[in-house]
Design a protein around this motif. Structure first.
Motif, PDB file in Angstrom:
ATOM      1  N   SER A 293      56.446  10.976  -6.739  1.00  0.00           N
ATOM      2  CA  SER A 293      56.646   9.589  -6.826  1.00  0.00           C
ATOM      3  C   SER A 293      55.553   8.807  -6.714  1.00  0.00           C
ATOM      4  N   GLY A 294      54.347   9.238  -6.073  1.00  0.00           N
ATOM      5  CA  GLY A 294      53.183   8.570  -5.988  1.00  0.00           C
ATOM      6  C   GLY A 294      53.228   8.104  -4.645  1.00  0.00           C
ATOM      7  N   ALA A 295      53.795   8.186  -3.680  1.00  0.00           N
ATOM      8  CA  ALA A 295      53.894   7.995  -2.424  1.00  0.00           C
ATOM      9  C   ALA A 295      52.738   8.390  -1.625  1.00  0.00           C
ATOM     10  N   LEU A 296      52.498   9.887  -1.934  1.00  0.00           N
ATOM     11  CA  LEU A 296      51.521  10.716  -1.532  1.00  0.00           C
ATOM     12  C   LEU A 296      50.348  10.962  -2.640  1.00  0.00           C
ATOM     13  N   VAL A 297      49.108  10.475  -2.410  1.00  0.00           N
ATOM     14  CA  VAL A 297      48.368  10.471  -3.566  1.00  0.00           C
ATOM     15  C   VAL A 297      47.047  10.907  -2.793  1.00  0.00           C
ATOM     16  N   PRO A 298      46.514  12.513  -3.019  1.00  0.00           N
ATOM     17  CA  PRO A 298      45.556  13.168  -2.491  1.00  0.00           C
ATOM     18  C   PRO A 298      44.162  12.228  -2.839  1.00  0.00           C
ATOM     19  N   LEU A 299      43.282  11.876  -1.723  1.00  0.00           N
ATOM     20  CA  LEU A 299      42.252  11.121  -1.828  1.00  0.00           C
ATOM     21  C   LEU A 299      41.124  12.080  -1.707  1.00  0.00           C
ATOM     22  N   ILE A 300      40.549  12.188  -2.878  1.00  0.00           N
ATOM     23  CA  ILE A 300      39.182  13.159  -2.976  1.00  0.00           C
ATOM     24  C   ILE A 300      37.871  12.460  -2.884  1.00  0.00           C
ATOM     25  N   SER A 301      37.042  12.693  -1.871  1.00  0.00           N
ATOM     26  CA  SER A 301      35.887  11.931  -1.579  1.00  0.00           C
ATOM     27  C   SER A 301      34.777  12.615  -2.460  1.00  0.00           C
ATOM     28  N   ARG A 302      34.597  13.756  -3.087  1.00  0.00           N
ATOM     29  CA  ARG A 302      33.648  14.196  -3.854  1.00  0.00           C
ATOM     30  C   ARG A 302      33.898  15.678  -4.079  1.00  0.00           C
ATOM     31  N   THR A 303      33.479  16.150  -5.540  1.00  0.00           N
ATOM     32  CA  THR A 303      33.832  17.337  -5.934  1.00  0.00           C
ATOM     33  C   THR A 303      32.582  18.167  -6.199  1.00  0.00           C
ATOM     34  N   PHE A 304      32.642  19.537  -5.978  1.00  0.00           N
ATOM     35  CA  PHE A 304      31.267  20.190  -6.328  1.00  0.00           C
ATOM     36  C   PHE A 304      31.717  21.332  -7.235  1.00  0.00           C
ATOM     37  N   ASP A 305      30.771  21.914  -7.792  1.00  0.00           N
ATOM     38  CA  ASP A 305      30.696  23.231  -8.609  1.00  0.00           C
ATOM     39  C   ASP A 305      31.070  24.704  -7.365  1.00  0.00           C
ATOM     40  N   PHE A 306      31.700  25.636  -7.929  1.00  0.00           N
ATOM     41  CA  PHE A 306      31.675  26.866  -7.351  1.00  0.00           C
ATOM     42  C   PHE A 306      30.355  27.247  -6.681  1.00  0.00           C
ATOM     43  N   ASP A 307      29.290  27.051  -7.542  1.00  0.00           N
ATOM     44  CA  ASP A 307      27.784  27.506  -7.076  1.00  0.00           C
ATOM     45  C   ASP A 307      27.209  26.734  -6.018  1.00  0.00           C
ATOM     46  N   GLU A 308      27.970  25.670  -5.801  1.00  0.00           N
ATOM     47  CA  GLU A 308      27.478  24.499  -4.691  1.00  0.00           C
ATOM     48  C   GLU A 308      28.251  24.910  -3.596  1.00  0.00           C
ATOM     49  N   ILE A 309      28.757  25.862  -3.111  1.00  0.00           N
ATOM     50  CA  ILE A 309      29.552  26.091  -2.088  1.00  0.00           C
ATOM     51  C   ILE A 309      28.874  25.782  -0.915  1.00  0.00           C
ATOM     52  N   GLN A 310      27.560  25.891  -0.599  1.00  0.00           N
ATOM     53  CA  GLN A 310      26.833  25.797   0.506  1.00  0.00           C
ATOM     54  C   GLN A 310      26.579  24.183   0.668  1.00  0.00           C
ATOM     55  N   ASP A 311      26.355  23.668  -0.444  1.00  0.00           N
ATOM     56  CA  ASP A 311      26.324  22.282  -0.197  1.00  0.00           C
ATOM     57  C   ASP A 311      27.575  21.440   0.050  1.00  0.00           C
ATOM     58  N   ALA A 312      28.528  21.935  -0.543  1.00  0.00           N
ATOM     59  CA  ALA A 312      30.006  21.546  -0.288  1.00  0.00           C
ATOM     60  C   ALA A 312      30.195  21.342   1.246  1.00  0.00           C
ATOM     61  N   THR A 313      30.037  22.613   1.764  1.00  0.00           N
ATOM     62  CA  THR A 313      30.377  22.679   3.201  1.00  0.00           C
ATOM     63  C   THR A 313      29.383  21.920   3.996  1.00  0.00           C
ATOM     64  N   ARG A 314      28.167  21.718   3.732  1.00  0.00           N
ATOM     65  CA  ARG A 314      27.221  20.927   4.438  1.00  0.00           C
ATOM     66  C   ARG A 314      27.927  19.362   4.231  1.00  0.00           C
ATOM     67  N   PHE A 315      28.312  18.949   3.109  1.00  0.00           N
ATOM     68  CA  PHE A 315      28.706  17.588   3.211  1.00  0.00           C
ATOM     69  C   PHE A 315      29.988  17.318   3.683  1.00  0.00           C
ATOM     70  N   LEU A 316      30.812  18.443   3.824  1.00  0.00           N
ATOM     71  CA  LEU A 316      32.131  18.444   4.597  1.00  0.00           C
ATOM     72  C   LEU A 316      31.801  18.099   6.105  1.00  0.00           C
ATOM     73  N   GLU A 317      30.533  18.665   6.440  1.00  0.00           N
ATOM     74  CA  GLU A 317      30.428  18.804   7.839  1.00  0.00           C
ATOM     75  C   GLU A 317      29.397  17.454   8.545  1.00  0.00           C
ATOM     76  N   SER A 318      28.859  16.620   7.270  1.00  0.00           N
ATOM     77  CA  SER A 318      28.227  15.436   7.416  1.00  0.00           C
ATOM     78  C   SER A 318      29.068  14.564   8.214  1.00  0.00           C
ATOM     79  N   ASN A 319      30.478  14.681   7.861  1.00  0.00           N
ATOM     80  CA  ASN A 319      31.326  13.427   8.304  1.00  0.00           C
ATOM     81  C   ASN A 319      31.373  12.254   7.552  1.00  0.00           C
TER      82      ASN A 319
END
Length: 330
Positions: A293-319
């Protein structure tokens, strides 16, 4: 061979490796998924650091969320077909059923056909946050229209989901964040009120917003000394659901507020929802209806590529993000 993220020792994001391994055929009750997107969660950070409820057995997989297409089915699985577009509801063991991989096996009860209006990235960003928020606010606290709820650390993915879930049942959301830097983003995400706890007095502001009544429901991942302050903000008969322990220190037990207001303080885990078949089905129904219905809409802050998993995790931890971090696959 399939590329899968594993770690061979506890540590910081640089312990994450992309290994080429053989993925077994799905067990009788499992679905094999060709992954297109992965949602990242703080629980996975804690697991990698040996600060989680579960311990790793090295080399260990990790991950709770993903979305993709069904590649193969276990012999007992009847409700899915090869080619179905699906997403993963967090399992009870991320080491056994990790989602950080190009091909994964997941128990069928944790797989769901998500609404067609979602992208793979959105679907991978949905289930941990909405199951956690729905289970606490709707299933356990029975939050209803017109009531006030305090959502602490509201810029997290679960916090944003809690705002949307609360609004979908007609509740008034008081979001808290440490400074006012994220206040506009939280209002845009649906919070009716935002309180910066490092700049404003929380009990005073909540009292003004609720006309002295306080909030019946509090949803908090911080714990520690903040619990006593939150108890001051609650109404008679209120319930505080503690779903995290971000505070490194323990706080005093707010005995006078608990006694004087007949409060309930409850530890809460998403596993309470996914462990019970009937409750899990209610969660699936509510969340899929809201996503459709659109009452729930996932908010995505940023998207990374699979090879960037370390960078993605660091960004998650940066808060620094408001919402979810997603990794694209294939």
């Amino acid at each position: 061979m399939t590329r899968v993220v594993r770690f061979h020792e506890y540590g910081e994001p640089d312990v994450l490796r992309i290994d080429d391994i053989e993925v077994s055929s799905p067990a009788a009750d499992e679905v094999q998924i060709d992954v297109r997107a992965i949602g990242l969660n703080r629980a996975e950070v804690m697991f990698r650091r040996n600060a989680y409820l579960q311990e790793a057995e090295f080399p260990s997989q990790l991950g709770y969320e993903a979305a993709g297409t069904v590649k193969a089915l276990g012999s007992d699985v009847k409700d899915f077909a090869v080619g179905d577009i699906v997403s993963v509801i967090p399992t009870l063991n991320m080491a056994q059923w990790g989602t950080y991989g190009e091909i994964i096996n997941v128990p069928a009860r944790h797989v769901v056909r998500h609404p067609e209006n979602l992208t793979f990235e959105q679907a991978a960003a949905s289930w941990m946050q909405y199951v956690t928020a729905w289970g606490a606010l709707v299933e356990q606290a029975k939050l209803s229209a017109g009531e006030f709820v305090i959502v602490s650390a509201a810029s997290s993915s679960v916090g944003i989901a809690a705002i949307q879930v609360a609004r979908s049942v007609g509740a008034h959301v008081i979001a808290t964040t440490r400074t006012s830097a994220k206040a506009d983003a939280l209002r845009s995400a649906g919070a009716h009120h935002v309180i910066a706890t490092a700049e404003e007095d929380l009990p005073t502001q909540v009292s003004a917003i609720t006309e002295g009544k306080g909030a019946r429901v509090v949803f908090d991942p911080i714990g520690g000394p903040a619990i006593a302050q939150l108890a001051e903000c609650m109404s008679v008969g209120g319930i505080l659901l503690e779903y995290g322990a971000l505070s490194p220190t323990e706080g005093p037990f707010p005995q006078f507020a608990v006694l004087g207001k007949s409060l309930t303080l409850k530890g809460y885990l998403y596993t309470e929802i996914v462990s019970d078949d009937a409750t899990l089905e209610r969660a699936k129904s509510f969340i899929n209806d809201g996503l459709r219905s659109g009452a729930l809409v996932p908010l995505i802050s940023r998207t990374f590529d699979f090879d960037e998993i370390q960078d993605a995790t660091r960004f998650l931890e940066s808060n620094e993000q408001v919402g979810k971090i997603v990794v694209r696959v294939n």
